[in-house]
Scaffold this motif. Structure first.
Motif, PDB file in Angstrom:
ATOM      1  N   LEU A 107       0.834  -1.192   0.000  1.00  0.00           N
ATOM      2  CA  LEU A 107       0.000   0.000   0.000  1.00  0.00           C
ATOM      3  C   LEU A 107       0.870   1.244   0.000  1.00  0.00           C
ATOM      4  N   GLU A 108       0.233   2.371  -0.167  1.00  0.00           N
ATOM      5  CA  GLU A 108       0.902   3.658   0.015  1.00  0.00           C
ATOM      6  C   GLU A 108      -0.061   4.577   0.747  1.00  0.00           C
ATOM      7  N   PHE A 109       0.506   5.533   1.491  1.00  0.00           N
ATOM      8  CA  PHE A 109      -0.329   6.441   2.269  1.00  0.00           C
ATOM      9  C   PHE A 109       0.415   7.739   2.535  1.00  0.00           C
ATOM     10  N   TYR A 110      -0.343   8.772   2.876  1.00  0.00           N
ATOM     11  CA  TYR A 110       0.246  10.044   3.300  1.00  0.00           C
ATOM     12  C   TYR A 110       0.598   9.924   4.778  1.00  0.00           C
ATOM     13  N   SER A 111       1.803  10.350   5.133  1.00  0.00           N
ATOM     14  CA  SER A 111       2.213  10.222   6.531  1.00  0.00           C
ATOM     15  C   SER A 111       1.438  11.170   7.441  1.00  0.00           C
ATOM     16  N   SER A 112       1.242  12.394   7.018  1.00  0.00           N
ATOM     17  CA  SER A 112       0.499  13.370   7.825  1.00  0.00           C
ATOM     18  C   SER A 112       0.088  14.535   6.922  1.00  0.00           C
ATOM     19  N   PRO A 113      -0.986  14.364   6.136  1.00  0.00           N
ATOM     20  CA  PRO A 113      -1.343  15.340   5.105  1.00  0.00           C
ATOM     21  C   PRO A 113      -1.794  16.710   5.614  1.00  0.00           C
ATOM     22  N   GLY A 114      -1.869  16.882   6.911  1.00  0.00           N
ATOM     23  CA  GLY A 114      -2.187  18.195   7.459  1.00  0.00           C
ATOM     24  C   GLY A 114      -1.041  19.183   7.314  1.00  0.00           C
ATOM     25  N   PHE A 115       0.199  18.675   7.147  1.00  0.00           N
ATOM     26  CA  PHE A 115       1.329  19.595   7.019  1.00  0.00           C
ATOM     27  C   PHE A 115       2.448  19.118   6.096  1.00  0.00           C
ATOM     28  N   THR A 116       2.339  17.907   5.534  1.00  0.00           N
ATOM     29  CA  THR A 116       3.396  17.447   4.632  1.00  0.00           C
ATOM     30  C   THR A 116       2.797  16.689   3.450  1.00  0.00           C
ATOM     31  N   ASN A 117       3.529  16.727   2.325  1.00  0.00           N
ATOM     32  CA  ASN A 117       3.098  15.990   1.130  1.00  0.00           C
ATOM     33  C   ASN A 117       3.778  14.624   1.035  1.00  0.00           C
ATOM     34  N   GLU A 118       4.459  14.176   2.094  1.00  0.00           N
ATOM     35  CA  GLU A 118       5.176  12.905   2.074  1.00  0.00           C
ATOM     36  C   GLU A 118       4.225  11.722   1.814  1.00  0.00           C
ATOM     37  N   VAL A 119       4.631  10.885   0.860  1.00  0.00           N
ATOM     38  CA  VAL A 119       3.929   9.632   0.580  1.00  0.00           C
ATOM     39  C   VAL A 119       4.855   8.500   0.997  1.00  0.00           C
ATOM     40  N   LEU A 120       4.317   7.547   1.747  1.00  0.00           N
ATOM     41  CA  LEU A 120       5.081   6.361   2.132  1.00  0.00           C
ATOM     42  C   LEU A 120       4.571   5.169   1.338  1.00  0.00           C
ATOM     43  N   HIS A 121       5.506   4.439   0.734  1.00  0.00           N
ATOM     44  CA  HIS A 121       5.210   3.228  -0.026  1.00  0.00           C
ATOM     45  C   HIS A 121       5.652   2.048   0.833  1.00  0.00           C
ATOM     46  N   ILE A 122       4.750   1.128   1.107  1.00  0.00           N
ATOM     47  CA  ILE A 122       5.067  -0.026   1.953  1.00  0.00           C
ATOM     48  C   ILE A 122       5.134  -1.282   1.086  1.00  0.00           C
ATOM     49  N   TYR A 123       6.240  -2.006   1.230  1.00  0.00           N
ATOM     50  CA  TYR A 123       6.479  -3.232   0.468  1.00  0.00           C
ATOM     51  C   TYR A 123       6.596  -4.423   1.407  1.00  0.00           C
ATOM     52  N   LEU A 124       6.232  -5.585   0.885  1.00  0.00           N
ATOM     53  CA  LEU A 124       6.432  -6.861   1.556  1.00  0.00           C
ATOM     54  C   LEU A 124       7.603  -7.543   0.869  1.00  0.00           C
ATOM     55  N   ALA A 125       8.585  -7.967   1.640  1.00  0.00           N
ATOM     56  CA  ALA A 125       9.744  -8.688   1.109  1.00  0.00           C
ATOM     57  C   ALA A 125       9.761 -10.094   1.706  1.00  0.00           C
ATOM     58  N   GLU A 126       9.786 -11.094   0.831  1.00  0.00           N
ATOM     59  CA  GLU A 126       9.837 -12.495   1.261  1.00  0.00           C
ATOM     60  C   GLU A 126      10.969 -13.198   0.526  1.00  0.00           C
ATOM     61  N   ASP A 127      11.157 -14.486   0.820  1.00  0.00           N
ATOM     62  CA  ASP A 127      12.251 -15.269   0.221  1.00  0.00           C
ATOM     63  C   ASP A 127      13.590 -14.558   0.429  1.00  0.00           C
ATOM     64  N   LEU A 128      13.850 -14.217   1.668  1.00  0.00           N
ATOM     65  CA  LEU A 128      15.040 -13.446   2.014  1.00  0.00           C
ATOM     66  C   LEU A 128      16.298 -14.306   2.016  1.00  0.00           C
ATOM     67  N   GLU A 129      17.381 -13.692   1.566  1.00  0.00           N
ATOM     68  CA  GLU A 129      18.712 -14.301   1.657  1.00  0.00           C
ATOM     69  C   GLU A 129      19.534 -13.422   2.588  1.00  0.00           C
ATOM     70  N   GLU A 130      20.199 -14.070   3.547  1.00  0.00           N
ATOM     71  CA  GLU A 130      21.009 -13.311   4.503  1.00  0.00           C
ATOM     72  C   GLU A 130      22.230 -12.716   3.836  1.00  0.00           C
ATOM     73  N   GLY A 131      22.639 -11.587   4.368  1.00  0.00           N
ATOM     74  CA  GLY A 131      23.839 -10.904   3.902  1.00  0.00           C
ATOM     75  C   GLY A 131      24.366 -10.035   5.024  1.00  0.00           C
ATOM     76  N   ILE A 132      25.206  -9.098   4.681  1.00  0.00           N
ATOM     77  CA  ILE A 132      25.806  -8.214   5.676  1.00  0.00           C
ATOM     78  C   ILE A 132      25.224  -6.816   5.514  1.00  0.00           C
ATOM     79  N   ALA A 133      24.720  -6.276   6.606  1.00  0.00           N
ATOM     80  CA  ALA A 133      24.159  -4.919   6.596  1.00  0.00           C
ATOM     81  C   ALA A 133      25.270  -3.906   6.331  1.00  0.00           C
TER      82      ALA A 133
END
Length: 179
Positions: A107-133
């Motif tokens: 999904l995507e949503f506005y974080s706080s449309p009363g004072f910002t135009n920021e849009v947040l895009h939320i993703y689901l990640a599966e089938d993960l492979e470990e690595g180094i941060a």
């Protein structure tokens, strides 16, 4: 009735690395006038990453605006003209070390449309492979793995307070309920 506000004047007050601030003078529907303080933001992504053993990957991170170390999903700001899915993969790797070729937009949503135009895009990640941060310079995060029920309990107890994280966890729980 139209609720639209007509912008008569826009003045840039501040330009920063993450946000800009402008003040708009607007005409209201009933022909009155007002000022609107607006924070411009390029947008961001959040990634709800789920391991093979069905654990959600959160990160523990100190957030200066709230003076707390909080639990949140890996997330980051979109770069100029960056595809949100690419940003999600980049942030997942930077903050947790995990890689995947399987991301799905929840999904995507506005974080706080009363004072910002920021849009947040939320993703689901599966089938993960470990690595180094490899966090950005000046970014200090610690990955934490928890089950969905524990995550829901932490939301209820106020131990997870970040809005994008709460929204992502509840959206994922809804998906699980539909299966």
């Amino acid at each position: 009735m139209s609720f639209e506000e007509k912008t008569l004047k826009s003045e840039r007050i501040y330009e920063g690395k993450i946000v800009n601030l402008r003040v708009d003078t607007v005409e209201l529907p009933q022909k009155k006038y007002s000022k609107r303080e607006i924070i411009e933001h390029a947008g961001a992504v959040g990634i709800l990453a789920v391991t093979k053993d069905q654990k959600i990957v959160l990160v523990k991170q100190f957030r200066k605006p709230v003076e707390e170390t909080i639990l949140e999903i890996p997330a980051g700001k979109l770069e100029a003209k960056e595809n949100p899915a690419d940003c999600a993969l980049r942030e997942l790797g930077e903050e947790t070390g995990y890689k995947t070729s399987k991301v799905k937009k929840l999904l995507e949503f506005y974080s706080s449309p009363g004072f910002t135009n920021e849009v947040l895009h939320i993703y689901l990640a599966e089938d993960l492979e470990e690595g180094i941060a490899h966090p950005d310079e000046g970014e200090f995060v610690e990955p934490v793995h928890i089950g969905i029920e524990e995550a829901l309990e932490k939301i209820t107890k106020g131990e997870i307070k970040d809005a994008k994280t709460i929204i992502a966890i509840l959206a994922y729980k809804n998906i699980l309920n539909m299966l």
